[in-house]
Write a protein that holds these residues in place. Structure first.
Motif, PDB file in Angstrom:
ATOM      1  N   THR A 152     -67.652  72.446  -8.845  1.00 18.87           N
ATOM      2  CA  THR A 152     -67.753  71.910  -9.910  1.00 18.87           C
ATOM      3  C   THR A 152     -66.194  72.070 -10.196  1.00 18.87           C
ATOM      4  O   THR A 152     -65.237  73.350  -9.873  1.00 18.87           O
ATOM      5  CB  THR A 152     -68.566  71.496 -11.454  1.00 18.87           C
ATOM      6  OG1 THR A 152     -69.877  71.803 -11.472  1.00 18.87           O
ATOM      7  CG2 THR A 152     -67.817  71.368 -12.388  1.00 18.87           C
ATOM      8  N   PRO A 153     -64.880  70.804 -10.137  1.00 19.37           N
ATOM      9  CA  PRO A 153     -63.881  71.172 -10.580  1.00 19.37           C
ATOM     10  C   PRO A 153     -63.413  72.726 -11.400  1.00 19.37           C
ATOM     11  O   PRO A 153     -63.856  72.252 -12.505  1.00 19.37           O
ATOM     12  CB  PRO A 153     -63.621  69.961 -10.726  1.00 19.37           C
ATOM     13  CG  PRO A 153     -64.159  69.597 -10.351  1.00 19.37           C
ATOM     14  CD  PRO A 153     -65.223  69.786 -10.623  1.00 19.37           C
ATOM     15  N   CYS A 154     -62.625  73.316 -11.095  1.00 20.50           N
ATOM     16  CA  CYS A 154     -62.124  74.312 -12.227  1.00 20.50           C
ATOM     17  C   CYS A 154     -61.154  73.662 -12.663  1.00 20.50           C
ATOM     18  O   CYS A 154     -60.523  73.162 -12.488  1.00 20.50           O
ATOM     19  CB  CYS A 154     -61.793  75.878 -11.772  1.00 20.50           C
ATOM     20  SG  CYS A 154     -63.644  76.307 -10.994  1.00 20.50           S
ATOM     21  N   ALA A 155     -61.214  73.854 -14.570  1.00 20.72           N
ATOM     22  CA  ALA A 155     -60.081  73.055 -15.251  1.00 20.72           C
ATOM     23  C   ALA A 155     -59.838  74.395 -16.460  1.00 20.72           C
ATOM     24  O   ALA A 155     -61.145  73.974 -17.616  1.00 20.72           O
ATOM     25  CB  ALA A 155     -59.935  72.182 -15.816  1.00 20.72           C
ATOM     26  N   PRO A 156     -60.008  75.872 -16.354  1.00 19.26           N
ATOM     27  CA  PRO A 156     -59.908  76.907 -17.781  1.00 19.26           C
ATOM     28  C   PRO A 156     -58.992  76.390 -18.375  1.00 19.26           C
ATOM     29  O   PRO A 156     -58.153  76.123 -18.630  1.00 19.26           O
ATOM     30  CB  PRO A 156     -59.422  77.935 -17.104  1.00 19.26           C
ATOM     31  CG  PRO A 156     -58.844  77.620 -15.384  1.00 19.26           C
ATOM     32  CD  PRO A 156     -59.699  76.489 -15.174  1.00 19.26           C
ATOM     33  N   MET A 157     -59.882  77.125 -20.062  1.00 13.50           N
ATOM     34  CA  MET A 157     -58.923  76.859 -21.212  1.00 13.50           C
ATOM     35  C   MET A 157     -58.431  77.432 -21.926  1.00 13.50           C
ATOM     36  O   MET A 157     -58.282  77.536 -22.884  1.00 13.50           O
ATOM     37  CB  MET A 157     -60.000  75.711 -21.612  1.00 13.50           C
ATOM     38  CG  MET A 157     -60.578  74.647 -20.996  1.00 13.50           C
ATOM     39  SD  MET A 157     -62.020  73.405 -22.340  1.00 13.50           S
ATOM     40  CE  MET A 157     -60.960  73.175 -23.951  1.00 13.50           C
ATOM     41  N   SER A 158     -58.204  79.102 -20.927  1.00 15.57           N
ATOM     42  CA  SER A 158     -58.182  79.857 -22.193  1.00 15.57           C
ATOM     43  C   SER A 158     -56.897  80.721 -20.914  1.00 15.57           C
ATOM     44  O   SER A 158     -57.626  80.371 -19.371  1.00 15.57           O
ATOM     45  CB  SER A 158     -59.223  81.174 -22.342  1.00 15.57           C
ATOM     46  OG  SER A 158     -60.038  81.489 -21.429  1.00 15.57           O
ATOM     47  N   PRO A 159     -56.197  81.244 -21.680  1.00 13.97           N
ATOM     48  CA  PRO A 159     -55.389  82.587 -20.038  1.00 13.97           C
ATOM     49  C   PRO A 159     -56.632  83.942 -19.477  1.00 13.97           C
ATOM     50  O   PRO A 159     -56.512  84.122 -18.729  1.00 13.97           O
ATOM     51  CB  PRO A 159     -54.826  83.567 -21.115  1.00 13.97           C
ATOM     52  CG  PRO A 159     -54.894  82.522 -22.407  1.00 13.97           C
ATOM     53  CD  PRO A 159     -55.306  81.739 -22.490  1.00 13.97           C
ATOM     54  N   TYR A 160     -57.273  84.076 -20.277  1.00 15.35           N
ATOM     55  CA  TYR A 160     -58.686  85.016 -19.704  1.00 15.35           C
ATOM     56  C   TYR A 160     -59.404  84.590 -18.682  1.00 15.35           C
ATOM     57  O   TYR A 160     -59.425  84.435 -17.265  1.00 15.35           O
ATOM     58  CB  TYR A 160     -59.880  84.875 -21.225  1.00 15.35           C
ATOM     59  CG  TYR A 160     -61.728  85.836 -19.984  1.00 15.35           C
ATOM     60  CD1 TYR A 160     -61.095  87.121 -19.384  1.00 15.35           C
ATOM     61  CD2 TYR A 160     -61.949  85.122 -20.489  1.00 15.35           C
ATOM     62  CE1 TYR A 160     -61.882  87.311 -18.610  1.00 15.35           C
ATOM     63  CE2 TYR A 160     -63.552  85.421 -18.967  1.00 15.35           C
ATOM     64  CZ  TYR A 160     -63.282  86.744 -18.768  1.00 15.35           C
ATOM     65  OH  TYR A 160     -64.263  87.512 -17.799  1.00 15.35           O
ATOM     66  N   GLY A 161     -60.350  83.473 -18.720  1.00 13.80           N
ATOM     67  CA  GLY A 161     -60.350  81.760 -17.542  1.00 13.80           C
ATOM     68  C   GLY A 161     -58.991  81.948 -16.780  1.00 13.80           C
ATOM     69  O   GLY A 161     -59.612  81.540 -15.222  1.00 13.80           O
TER      70      GLY A 161
END
Length: 327
Positions: free
Chosen positions: A134-143
């Motif tokens: 699944t494509p990765c698209a983190p929504m926070s600096p942590y991610g």
């Protein structure tokens, strides 16, 4: 004597990893700066070195003093909200710290790594089951830092033969023993405990999602199962070479926020009708793991139910908050 170095092994998840490995007969050494961990979380017979992975001198000493076979890296700042407010601190510890650790491993000739990642790398996936593709698209600096950590491990794999397994945790709770529960109130289970202890109704952030009961659906996993996944990963790396793999670690089943609150009230004996408040920005409707690859390739499976998870977390909560038990 060959040992596994568990960086961050005195923290909540790290101490469970150490316990699982130690109980299974593995030789373990812990490195932890005790900023969120505690010395009493580490078994008496497991050496504890107090230090940070950002300290090259400390790392050099650990690799010089111990025959390290491989490293399990759980060191990270993990609070998503804090990462938005303090992104540079998160990048410094999670990315630069990991780079320093990888460089120390390269110098010491240590080529086995299990990396603690997170489902937060996916962001808001619009799929029924989240696979590792699944494509990765983190929504926070942590991610973002967790995804960059995976990239660093992959780069080390290609550049100097590091064998790497990344473990992407889903929603972790529970404890192997009451004193090992997470002391922080960072996820839904302790948040509900906190409300019930104060005699307040639990909160549901939005009930108009496209899910069966309108509340968000998540994959909840017992921390002891997270720990056993690390044990399985270290044993896989011992036998295999040329490894660069990423695995989801979850139950593979979703539970809605409302359903989880019902389990919590059943386990705790508190009766409180939750109140619905506004959605939180960025909350996806559903995030559930496809856990079949780790089951197939590492022979791992989650063995604890959600009731087990909640009951063990409640025991630890009541140990610190005796007033929480209903009369």
């Amino acid at each position: 004597m060959k040992v596994w170095l568990v960086a961050g092994g005195a923290g909540y998840i790290g101490s469970h990893v150490v316990k699982a490995m130690y109980d299974a007969g593995e030789n373990v050494v812990v490195l932890d700066d005790l900023s969120t961990g505690a010395e009493h979380n580490v078994p008496d017979r497991v050496p504890l070195i107090v230090g940070n992975i950002l300290d090259e001198h400390t790392l050099a000493g650990v690799f010089e003093d111990h025959q390290v076979e491989g490293v399990v890296n759980l060191v990270a700042r993990t609070q998503v909200g804090e990462s938005v407010e303090l992104p540079l601190a998160h990048y410094h510890q999670n990315v630069e710290g990991f780079r320093v650790l990888l460089a120390a491993m390269q110098r010491a000739g240590v080529r086995k790594l299990v990396y603690s990642s997170s489902a937060s790398v996916y962001g808001m996936p619009d799929v029924d089951l989240v696979t590792e593709d699944t494509p990765c698209a983190p929504m926070s600096p942590y991610g973002q830092t967790k995804l960059i950590g995976e990239w660093l491990g992959e780069a080390a794999h290609h550049a100097f033969g590091m064998d790497v397994i990344n473990l992407r945790y889903f929603n972790v709770a529970g404890a192997a023993a009451p004193h090992m529960t997470d002391k922080r109130v960072l996820n839904l289970v302790p948040m509900v405990f906190e409300k019930l202890t104060a005699g307040l109704p639990p909160e549901i952030f939005g009930d108009d999602y496209s899910t069966p009961d309108g509340t968000c659906v998540r994959d909840y996993i017992h921390v002891a199962d997270i720990a056993s996944a690390h044990l399985a990963a270290t044993r896989f790396l011992r036998e295999q070479h040329g490894v660069a793999r990423t695995f989801n670690v979850g139950q593979g089943r979703g539970l809605s926020v409302r359903e989880l609150i019902e389990v919590i009230t059943m386990v705790t004996g508190h009766t409180a009708e939750p109140v619905v408040t506004a959605r939180r920005p960025g909350d996806p409707a559903k995030v559930v793991a496809d856990a079949t690859p780790i089951q197939r390739e590492l022979g791992w499976t989650a063995r604890h139910s959600v009731v087990d998870m909640v009951a063990s977390a409640w025991q630890g909560w009541c140990l610190r908050h005796p007033e929480a038990r209903p009369a």
